[in-house]
Design an enzyme around this catalytic site. Sequence first.
Site, PDB file in Angstrom:
ATOM      1  N   GLY A  16       0.903  -1.221   0.275  1.00  0.00           N
ATOM      2  CA  GLY A  16       0.243   0.496  -0.144  1.00  0.00           C
ATOM      3  C   GLY A  16       0.948   1.275  -0.082  1.00  0.00           C
ATOM      4  O   GLY A  16       2.077   1.681   0.915  1.00  0.00           O
ATOM      5  N   ARG A  77       1.069  -4.997  -5.431  1.00  0.00           N
ATOM      6  CA  ARG A  77       1.305  -6.108  -4.931  1.00  0.00           C
ATOM      7  C   ARG A  77       1.799  -7.103  -6.150  1.00  0.00           C
ATOM      8  O   ARG A  77       1.240  -7.660  -7.603  1.00  0.00           O
ATOM      9  CB  ARG A  77       0.679  -6.367  -4.247  1.00  0.00           C
ATOM     10  CG  ARG A  77      -0.615  -5.076  -2.863  1.00  0.00           C
ATOM     11  CD  ARG A  77      -1.596  -5.680  -2.607  1.00  0.00           C
ATOM     12  NE  ARG A  77      -0.622  -5.029  -1.194  1.00  0.00           N
ATOM     13  CZ  ARG A  77      -1.670  -3.947  -1.004  1.00  0.00           C
ATOM     14  NH1 ARG A  77      -2.698  -3.525  -1.629  1.00  0.00           N
ATOM     15  NH2 ARG A  77      -1.222  -3.137   0.031  1.00  0.00           N
ATOM     16  N   ASP A 108       4.555  -4.448   6.238  1.00  0.00           N
ATOM     17  CA  ASP A 108       4.734  -5.966   6.802  1.00  0.00           C
ATOM     18  C   ASP A 108       5.397  -6.844   6.155  1.00  0.00           C
ATOM     19  O   ASP A 108       5.735  -7.547   6.381  1.00  0.00           O
ATOM     20  CB  ASP A 108       4.014  -6.517   8.299  1.00  0.00           C
ATOM     21  CG  ASP A 108       2.117  -6.174   7.871  1.00  0.00           C
ATOM     22  OD1 ASP A 108       1.715  -5.647   6.837  1.00  0.00           O
ATOM     23  OD2 ASP A 108       1.667  -6.846   8.900  1.00  0.00           O
ATOM     24  N   THR A 131       3.273   3.283   5.627  1.00  0.00           N
ATOM     25  CA  THR A 131       2.560   2.606   5.940  1.00  0.00           C
ATOM     26  C   THR A 131       1.020   3.801   6.577  1.00  0.00           C
ATOM     27  O   THR A 131       2.058   3.975   8.045  1.00  0.00           O
ATOM     28  CB  THR A 131       1.938   1.944   6.745  1.00  0.00           C
ATOM     29  OG1 THR A 131       0.507   0.558   7.193  1.00  0.00           O
ATOM     30  CG2 THR A 131       2.921   0.939   7.703  1.00  0.00           C
ATOM     31  N   ASP A 133      -0.875   2.869   8.563  1.00  0.00           N
ATOM     32  CA  ASP A 133      -1.664   2.008   9.404  1.00  0.00           C
ATOM     33  C   ASP A 133      -1.720   2.203  10.987  1.00  0.00           C
ATOM     34  O   ASP A 133      -2.055   2.126  11.539  1.00  0.00           O
ATOM     35  CB  ASP A 133      -2.216   0.378   9.244  1.00  0.00           C
ATOM     36  CG  ASP A 133      -3.085   0.128   7.534  1.00  0.00           C
ATOM     37  OD1 ASP A 133      -4.034   1.412   8.039  1.00  0.00           O
ATOM     38  OD2 ASP A 133      -3.047  -0.672   7.446  1.00  0.00           O
ATOM     39  N   ASP A 135       0.406   0.031  12.492  1.00  0.00           N
ATOM     40  CA  ASP A 135       0.533  -0.624  13.545  1.00  0.00           C
ATOM     41  C   ASP A 135       1.890  -1.874  13.270  1.00  0.00           C
ATOM     42  O   ASP A 135       1.777  -2.718  13.986  1.00  0.00           O
ATOM     43  CB  ASP A 135      -0.493  -1.640  12.739  1.00  0.00           C
ATOM     44  CG  ASP A 135      -0.503  -2.274  10.886  1.00  0.00           C
ATOM     45  OD1 ASP A 135       0.321  -1.709  10.692  1.00  0.00           O
ATOM     46  OD2 ASP A 135      -1.285  -3.332  11.595  1.00  0.00           O
ATOM     47  N   ARG A 177      -8.143  -1.679   8.380  1.00  0.00           N
ATOM     48  CA  ARG A 177      -9.237  -3.644   7.681  1.00  0.00           C
ATOM     49  C   ARG A 177      -8.067  -4.156   9.178  1.00  0.00           C
ATOM     50  O   ARG A 177      -9.263  -4.907   9.724  1.00  0.00           O
ATOM     51  CB  ARG A 177      -8.248  -3.892   6.669  1.00  0.00           C
ATOM     52  CG  ARG A 177      -9.307  -3.644   5.461  1.00  0.00           C
ATOM     53  CD  ARG A 177      -8.746  -4.777   4.764  1.00  0.00           C
ATOM     54  NE  ARG A 177      -7.768  -4.049   4.487  1.00  0.00           N
ATOM     55  CZ  ARG A 177      -6.647  -3.684   3.323  1.00  0.00           C
ATOM     56  NH1 ARG A 177      -7.152  -4.902   2.068  1.00  0.00           N
ATOM     57  NH2 ARG A 177      -5.695  -3.403   2.752  1.00  0.00           N
TER      58      ARG A 177
HETATM   59  P1  ADP Z   1       2.157  -4.499   2.789  1.00  0.00           P
HETATM   60  O1  ADP Z   1       3.183  -3.841   2.512  1.00  0.00           O
HETATM   61  O2  ADP Z   1       1.974  -2.911   2.471  1.00  0.00           O
HETATM   62  O3  ADP Z   1       1.421  -4.998   4.295  1.00  0.00           O
HETATM   63  P2  ADP Z   1       1.341  -6.562   0.849  1.00  0.00           P
HETATM   64  O4  ADP Z   1       0.468  -7.336   2.124  1.00  0.00           O
HETATM   65  O5  ADP Z   1       0.070  -6.281  -0.169  1.00  0.00           O
HETATM   66  O6  ADP Z   1       1.504  -5.019   1.401  1.00  0.00           O
HETATM   67  O7  ADP Z   1       2.791  -6.758   0.794  1.00  0.00           O
HETATM   68  C1  ADP Z   1       3.811  -6.612  -0.179  1.00  0.00           C
HETATM   69  C2  ADP Z   1       4.101  -7.629  -1.465  1.00  0.00           C
HETATM   70  O8  ADP Z   1       5.157  -7.878  -0.615  1.00  0.00           O
HETATM   71  C3  ADP Z   1       3.332  -8.717  -1.603  1.00  0.00           C
HETATM   72  O9  ADP Z   1       2.492  -8.292  -2.673  1.00  0.00           O
HETATM   73  C4  ADP Z   1       4.089  -9.697  -1.820  1.00  0.00           C
HETATM   74  O10 ADP Z   1       5.171  -9.310  -3.131  1.00  0.00           O
HETATM   75  C5  ADP Z   1       4.955  -9.672  -1.052  1.00  0.00           C
HETATM   76  N1  ADP Z   1       5.021 -10.442   0.240  1.00  0.00           N
HETATM   77  C6  ADP Z   1       3.993 -10.499   1.090  1.00  0.00           C
HETATM   78  N2  ADP Z   1       3.844 -11.547   2.036  1.00  0.00           N
HETATM   79  C7  ADP Z   1       4.784 -12.341   1.030  1.00  0.00           C
HETATM   80  C8  ADP Z   1       5.568 -13.531   2.193  1.00  0.00           C
HETATM   81  N3  ADP Z   1       5.202 -13.908   2.336  1.00  0.00           N
HETATM   82  N4  ADP Z   1       6.475 -14.494   1.118  1.00  0.00           N
HETATM   83  C9  ADP Z   1       7.201 -13.428   0.117  1.00  0.00           C
HETATM   84  N5  ADP Z   1       6.976 -12.479  -0.657  1.00  0.00           N
HETATM   85  C10 ADP Z   1       5.290 -11.222   0.351  1.00  0.00           C
END
Ligand code: ADP
Length: 328
Positions: A16, A77, A108, A131, A133, A135, A177
């Site tokens: 995000g 993502r 995260d 982020t 958020d 958090d 969320r």
């Molecule tokens: P944010 O960083 O805002 O929390 P996401 O949860 O969508 O956003 O994570 C961003 C990207 O990080 C995902 O689209 C994916 O490519 C990568 N990612 C997230 N979790 C994993 C994981 N367990 N293993 C490998 N890549 C991951």
Amino acid sequence: MSTKKVTKIGVLTSGGDSPGMNAAIRAVVRTGLYNGLEVFGIVRGYSGMIDDDIIPMNGRSVANIIQRGGTILKTARSQEFMTAEGRAIAYENLQKHGINGLVVIGGDGSFRGAQKFSSEFNIPCIGIPGTIDRDMAGTDSTIGFDTAVNTAVEAIDKIRDTMDAHDRLFIVEVMGRDAGYIALHSGIATGAENILIPETKTDIEELITSLTEKEKRKKLVNLIVVAEGGEFGDANGLAAIVKKRIPTADVRVCILGHIQRGGSPTCHDRLVASHMGYYAVESLLNGRFNVMIGVINNKITYTPLDKAVKERQRIGQEWMRIVKILAS
Ligand code: ADP
């Protein structure tokens, strides 16, 4: 600490978006160049690593961006990066450019990806928490939270004006969320009568009783701020419950939505981003690898990435008690 020498670094924004990411990119690029590193921008987060959308950055690449929301490197993502095959392609592309250090600006999820990637390919990664958020464990500030919450406050103040003029019940939904920080902070700062967040259980009967009493007195002027991931669903879900229980109530819903992500970052977010960007590069230069840069009590902190992704910052119950007292 590691003695491995980092000479070429890649910087990316992932997950995000949040206002202030550009200020962080700028700080990483300029600190890297100042220290004689080659710096590459990776476009669209991990997708760009897999697609080899990797561009050399110079001082001018990041000119005039500190005040801009969004991210000049774009964000995305990537499902492919969740697979071992995807990450292997990403690594090959980094090797092609000689990149031997990464700065990941994101939430995260992005750090989970970075942690996995660094453990598989032994490439040093530094996380910068970007982020709205707020958090994440290991930091008091995340880039974008201050801007998002101020955007929400500005909007809710305006809603309150019209709410008061008409004696209405307003339910305002803010982002979050799984995390109620935006709702909590914007709700307190706008004097909301009720704040509903994912972290705490809401006594719906108590809420309905207090609203019913106000309605009986023809004084149902009430501002409720809800996080989108609330216990009773989003703002519309809560409005449906209130309408069902108090059919005469004039209930209005306002969903603030994506305006909370955009806009020019506040001074606070620009400073935090600049600070974190600078220390992210310092960290790579000093061999302090695979950590998330944070700020606690105005001091820079380094939380191991594996710890940063396991823990979340929770809202203390004390806050909800204060909300109740101040709104009574
Ligand atoms: P944010 O960083 O805002 O929390 P996401 O949860 O969508 O956003 O994570 C961003 C990207 O990080 C995902 O689209 C994916 O490519 C990568 N990612 C997230 N979790 C994993 C994981 N367990 N293993 C490998 N890549 C991951």
